[in-house]
Enzyme design. Structure first.
Site, PDB file in Angstrom:
ATOM      1  CG  HIS A   1     -39.917   8.711  -5.343  1.00 40.59           C
ATOM      2  ND1 HIS A   1     -38.740   8.925  -6.011  1.00 40.59           N
ATOM      3  CD2 HIS A   1     -40.334   9.950  -4.934  1.00 40.59           C
ATOM      4  CE1 HIS A   1     -38.445  10.216  -5.986  1.00 40.59           C
ATOM      5  NE2 HIS A   1     -39.411  10.862  -5.350  1.00 40.59           N
ATOM      6  CD  GLU A   2     -43.803  10.976  -3.585  1.00 33.77           C
ATOM      7  OE1 GLU A   2     -43.532  11.665  -2.577  1.00 33.77           O
ATOM      8  OE2 GLU A   2     -43.490  11.306  -4.743  1.00 33.77           O
TER       9      GLU A   2
ATOM     10  CG  HIS B   1     -39.819  12.166  -0.343  1.00 30.96           C
ATOM     11  ND1 HIS B   1     -38.668  12.904  -0.338  1.00 30.96           N
ATOM     12  CD2 HIS B   1     -40.183  12.047  -1.648  1.00 30.96           C
ATOM     13  CE1 HIS B   1     -38.344  13.218  -1.590  1.00 30.96           C
ATOM     14  NE2 HIS B   1     -39.247  12.710  -2.391  1.00 30.96           N
TER      15      HIS B   1
ATOM     16  CD  GLU C   1     -36.838  14.316  -4.484  1.00 31.64           C
ATOM     17  OE1 GLU C   1     -37.001  13.109  -4.812  1.00 31.64           O
ATOM     18  OE2 GLU C   1     -37.779  15.080  -4.235  1.00 31.64           O
TER      19      GLU C   1
END
Length: 477
Positions: free
Chosen positions: A268-269, A272, A298
């Site tokens: 997830h990170e 980003h 997101e």
């Protein structure tokens, strides 16, 4: 960045100082989350407040304001130059409407609140954090008042994270999602084949942090994350921050009983992080640097976490990795077992570790609470009980502790009121990106080979490289 218009050239020269100060502030905030000794909170809050003062003064500099006003009157501009003026004008809504003392106060209050939140979370003591949260919401109401709004103060804050988004739009969208997801979760959990158990997650199994670290570094490398321009650390709540185009920091969190948490959180990170690393370098230190909105940001993080990380083809391709790294625990595990485990639907009290079906309900819970708190329909002192009530209504489970409930997220500590809806918007955007990507890339075939580069390259071309050149609605067209 080369521009033709002399006014825009002067604007970029001035803005560069603001960009540098913002990145210095990000560096201090990263250290606040990752390394800061508990007794250093006061000094760090003073440092961050001072930087907030400098940044605000740069925005209010008479020469800079005059250049901004002149740029807004220019007609013969390129597409990039118009986007620069648009983004500057969008930012000035905050800096030219909210009094400087309020901006500085927010920075000081939120930086002081972080270590208190962290301690309150660990000790399961909401009362310790309540005065700080009360003050944060009071400041956010003041900010909303200065930013102005038509009917709902919450709209002013939503607009800061996702341009032009309103509470009414969210409510309409989220009511439709609730209508579908709440009964779907009940149907799944009551089906005859449903099981909550994951065979390799139990009290007897232990997954060393060093082994988990090797796995996530391997997966993030496969995604195309450049470790010469970034790094992974640990923090109480996983996050990503960009200190420069060539300095993007990720953090994660480890559960020694369940390696799935660090895998999902880090992918997830890294979603980003890839966005920030892959923006066209010419936009660095200009108003076009960074992701265009939190919803788009997101969408990419949720895309990598779920549409890639939980894809059965991808999990099958990396099953040998888990068999090798955890030979004693998973040496003979079948890919089907891992696929089912990563895609297991089990309502979870913790948002960042929740399954895809229930995740948006976590966001709806937070959206409704923010809306009620901003409009005085809910008081901070009653928020933990309200949280438990909504969790039972939407997820069918109730947190026994505030650590599992209202204290689990760091966002309110930062004063990021209005941020949460961007996660749900990101889920929707991500689905649209996947649909468009599948017309150009055989996604499942690439994932079956464990080859993530065609996916990253498509995102580079259509999203990453543009930075903040296009607003979300333009980017989605």
């Amino acid at each position: 960045m080369a521009v033709k218009n002399s006014t825009i050239t002067k604007l970029l020269e001035k803005y560069r100082e603001i960009s540098l100060l913002n990145h210095i502030s990000s560096t201090l905030n990263w250290d606040l989350n990752v390394n800061l000794p508990s007794k250093a909170a006061q000094s760090r809050s003073e440092q961050l407040a001072y930087l907030a003062t400098l940044i605000t003064e740069k925005w209010h500099d008479k020469e800079f304001r005059a250049i901004v006003e002149k740029a807004q009157q220019e007609n013969d501009l390129t597409h990039e130059e118009r986007a620069i003026v648009r983004n500057i004008s969008y930012a000035t809504k905050y800096y030219y409407s909210v009094p400087k003392e309020i901006i500085i106060k927010k920075e000081k209050v939120t930086s002081e609140a972080f270590p208190i939140w962290n301690q309150a979370r660990e000790e399961n003591d909401f009362e310790k954090f309540r005065p700080h949260l009360t003050e944060i919401f009071e400041i956010e109401r003041q900010i909303a008042g200065y930013l102005k709004y038509k009917t709902n103060p919450y709209d002013a804050l939503l607009d800061m994270y996702e341009p032009e988004l309103t509470a009414a739009e969210c409510q309409k969208l989220f009511d439709g999602i609730k209508k579908e997801l709440v009964p779907l979760i009940k149907k799944i959990t009551k089906s005859k084949n449903y099981t909550e158990n994951v065979p390799f997650v139990n009290s007897t199994q232990h997954y060393l942090q060093d082994d988990q670290k090797k796995i996530i570094e391997y997966l993030v490398h496969k995604m195309g994350f450049d470790f010469t321009s970034g790094r992974i650390d640990t923090s109480p709540h996983p996050f990503t921050t960009s200190l420069a185009t060539n300095d993007v920091r990720l953090t994660t969190h480890y559960n020694l009983k369940d390696f799935r948490e660090s895998v999902s959180a880090t992918m997830h990170e890294a979603g980003h992080g890839l966005y920030e690393q892959r923006i066209d370098p010419k936009y660095a230190q200009t108003p076009l640097e960074g992701g265009v909105s939190l919803g788009i940001h997101e969408s990419l993080s949720r895309f990598w976490e779920n549409m890639v990380g939980k894809n059965p083809n991808f999990i099958e391709s990396i099953t040998p990795l888990f068999q090798t790294m955890y030979s004693q625990q998973l040496g003979n595990i079948k890919s089907e077992t891992l696929i089912n485990a990563f895609n297991n639907v089990k309502p979870n009290l913790i948002r960042i570790y929740s399954d895809e079906v229930s995740y948006s309900l976590h966001i709806i819970l937070r959206f409704e609470m923010e809306n009620e708190l901003m409009n005085g329909k809910l008081e901070v002192k009653d928020a933990p009980a309200a949280w438990r009530e909504k969790a039972k209504k939407y997820l069918g489970i109730v947190p026994e502790t505030d650590k599992e409930g209202i204290l689990q997220d760091v966002h309110w500590t930062y004063g990021a009121i209005g941020y949460f809806p961007s996660y749900a918007m990101g889920n929707i955007y991500g689905a649209q990106f996947l649909n468009a990507m599948q017309k150009d890339v055989d996604v499942d075939a690439a994932l079956a080979k464990g080859n993530l580069i065609p996916i990253r390259d498509w995102l580079d071309t259509h999203i990453h490289t543009h930075g903040s050149l296009y607003f979300p609605k333009e980017l989605l067209m």
